[in-house]
Design a protein around this motif. Sequence first.
Motif, PDB file in Angstrom:
ATOM      1  N   GLU A 117       0.453   1.537   8.131  1.00 17.07           N
ATOM      2  CA  GLU A 117      -0.558   0.516   7.898  1.00 17.07           C
ATOM      3  C   GLU A 117      -0.675  -0.381   9.125  1.00 17.07           C
ATOM      4  O   GLU A 117       0.319  -0.685   9.807  1.00 17.07           O
ATOM      5  CB  GLU A 117      -0.169  -0.334   6.684  1.00 17.07           C
ATOM      6  CG  GLU A 117      -1.304  -1.126   6.100  1.00 17.07           C
ATOM      7  CD  GLU A 117      -2.327  -0.242   5.416  1.00 17.07           C
ATOM      8  OE1 GLU A 117      -3.516  -0.352   5.774  1.00 17.07           O
ATOM      9  OE2 GLU A 117      -1.941   0.563   4.533  1.00 17.07           O
ATOM     10  N   THR A 162       0.818  -1.212   0.000  1.00 18.90           N
ATOM     11  CA  THR A 162       0.000   0.000   0.000  1.00 18.90           C
ATOM     12  C   THR A 162       0.852   1.262   0.000  1.00 18.90           C
ATOM     13  O   THR A 162       0.340   2.362   0.202  1.00 18.90           O
ATOM     14  CB  THR A 162      -0.914   0.017   1.241  1.00 18.90           C
ATOM     15  OG1 THR A 162      -0.092   0.020   2.432  1.00 18.90           O
ATOM     16  CG2 THR A 162      -1.831  -1.202   1.262  1.00 18.90           C
ATOM     17  N   THR A 184       0.165  -7.137   4.956  1.00 16.83           N
ATOM     18  CA  THR A 184       0.014  -5.865   4.251  1.00 16.83           C
ATOM     19  C   THR A 184       1.159  -4.967   4.676  1.00 16.83           C
ATOM     20  O   THR A 184       1.532  -4.957   5.856  1.00 16.83           O
ATOM     21  CB  THR A 184      -1.326  -5.191   4.615  1.00 16.83           C
ATOM     22  OG1 THR A 184      -2.391  -6.072   4.292  1.00 16.83           O
ATOM     23  CG2 THR A 184      -1.502  -3.880   3.851  1.00 16.83           C
TER      24      THR A 184
END
Length: 889
Positions: free
Chosen positions: A480, A473, A509
């Motif tokens: 995150e 991301t 992630t």
Amino acid sequence: MAGCHPIPYDRPATFIMTAPVTVADIRKSFLDFFASKGHTVVASSPLVPGNDPTLMFTNSGMVQFKDVFLGTDKRSYNRATSVQACLRAGGKHNDLENVGYTARHHTFFEMLGNWSFGDYFKRESLKWGWELLTEVYKLPKDKLLATVYIDDDEAYDIWTQEIGLPPERVIRIGDNKGGKYKSDNFWMMADTGPCGPCSEIFYDHGPHIPGGPPGSPDEDGDRFIEIWNHVFMQFDMKEDGSIVKLPAPCVDTGMGLERLAAILQHVHSNYEIDLFDKLIKAAALETGCADLANPSLKVIADHIRATSFLIADGVIPSNEGRGYVQRRIVRRAIRHGYKLGRKTPFFHKLVPDLVALMGDAYPNLAANAQRIADVLKAEEERFYETLANGMDILDAALAGGEKVLPGEVAFKLHDTYGFPLDLTNDVCRERGVTVDEAGFNAAMEKQKAQARAAGKFKMDKALEYTGAGNTFTGYDSLQENAQVVALYVDGTPVTTLQAGQDGVVVLDTTPFYAESGGQVGDQGALSTASARFDVADTQKIKADVFGHHGTLAQGTLAVGDRVNAAVDTAVRAATVRNHSATHLMHKALREVLGDHVQQKGSLVNAERTRFDFAHNAPVTDEQVRRIEAIVNAEILANAATQARLMDIEAAQKTGAMMLFGEKYGDTVRVLDIGSSRELCGGTHVKATGDIGLFKVVAESGVAAGVRRIEAVTGLNALAYLQQLETTVDEAAGALKAPAAELTGRIAQVQEQVKTLEKEVAALKGKLASSQGDELVNQAVDVKGLKVLAARLDGADAKTLRDTLDQLKNKLKSAAIVLAAVDGGKVQLAAGVTADSVGKVKAGELVNFVAQQVGGKGGGKPDMAMAGGTDAAGLPQALASVPGWVAERV
């Protein structure tokens, strides 16, 4: 990539072949013929395949269509034809060592081809092939024969019943490589995947040439020569060895242009065709060789094609990969010129001759002619510096009539003098000597092992991760909430990390960018309520799995924990400024230096950007200023950055810069930064103005034909300029001059220094003269020769030499050693008058003395210099000189 799209082409209405048939005629008529059959004429693709990392070079016409055959690409046409530039000089397909010794082997060659992608099949392919050969090129039908795979009844019937080739001239070829489908007449792309039978067309040169037809015991002779292979991809090979029919069979044909030209021009050797005839004559002119049949001229003529096309496609001589193959070819050509007596650069002078012959068919060759010549000249000059020494070592090693060259000698030639093994093999073969290649490989492996032992690696072994890929991301977020899915210590999976341990963390992630495309990995921290893992680097474990390398600073971290993953924003901001500036600089380099500029490597971190690129001359100060002005103008424009995901073909149509030789996936990221458009997966500024300031801080050469520019941006650029200002102010203060007048003041000081140096030299000369007069009386007579060994402290090397000359003039017949000591270091000079060099050599004398004071030296018979580190031994060393001389006179 060039060649992925059709090129403009006017289809001819008729074909008219007139003798003599030139290579240019054959190229055009082949394309004309298949264009008239509804084929799209496609340009030759580069010699470096952009869509196949398994190949070092493009070795056949089908390479650029491989993805079409595999079903991962689709073109706007289903019939294609081309004349493809090919190279077989490295990797699995390597003809280099045969070039110059056979009639048909080349490094570079041209392949005529036509393809059907699920359109026509065997009948059309074979009938059109027969039509072209017999009706267009007018080859005698009774000179042609064909082969088919043993089970391919369809192809056999087409040849015998429809085309009318007599059955005795259609030969079935069975399994001849061990096992079913292991045959010269059964083509396979790999162990699995598309495959199918082949039908090859042969030309019979006549019974006066030794050799038998294909499939016979004498098939390796030169009488029957394969000219055209028709491959019928109709099956899919499964892992278990079974085959199933493809839903859309394809055709892939390839015919060697040089072989066909030899037949049409009624010569037996490819090196006798018109193109090679002209190149050989050009090579003869440059080397001064009058014998046009000399094999070395064939080597040079072949190699100028290979090396020039490689440079045009961006491959320059280097010590690894494709560049090393290029270097091998260039140096082999130079060695053959050296063998013909050419001791100065000559090879690059053949480029205009090649361009005159092939530039019309290959515009990229003509457009890069000057650069090709410059790169070849630079490589020649580089190699000529060591060629003579290398040949002397090789000659000495073979002087005793040995039949095997030791592997250690071959490795020394490779490692020290840049002699590739095949070049050494080349020389040895000419002298009936073989090379101990096992010994060479052992020496090479020993060196590699030493290099590996000296290197430092982040990990002891690769991480074995089998989980799902992580989501990145980091384009949009620098923080995150993520979960730990794997932990590693010393490459081994663990369930927990304890405080103080180094390890690697994998998250589901992550906003952390993993090192790729020259941009370093992100730094930052992974935190829980009680633990903090400091991320020092981020590396890819797999394409979609990022590993966070670092140290657990506090607490305990376990698989399954939720963490706050936060990128170091200052470091990321500085890195993206440098990365975005690199794109703008790349475009500016091409604008200022030329389109030949291609990226050869880069490193982008928070401190600076380092960019390596193909260019054969230093970048001048004026060019650097132009580059800086272009980049800073883009920054001031403050244009927004745009990133778009699209398929590779759509990206190509946008004109996006693609890195030479890079393998791209089906979906790519097209990045617009100012006026620059490149494919890039890195992180970048939101607008060019975010870069702030761009300043080049260094320019240098890193390899033959490769330059390096280093630059800084933003706050780093400001700090650099402020440091320069501080340096200028300090220099101005030391010289007691305003900064604006610093240049003039420095020039004034330099003139003063020159004047003082002249005065010092004059004083030293007077000192040497006066001391020389005093030293004359210290000389002793040794069998009629005046011998002098004395100290002259305070003298430099020039003073020692000048004093020697004066003493030789005064003593007339003498051997002299003078010494000076400065800071514990001994400087020695020896001289012998001209009438005595037959008895005493100055080089031997000075070396005798030097060995006694911890040194060594040498020089000419009448004058030699040396140095030493043991000043305490000097008195005894000087005292031993008369005795040493007495033994020799």
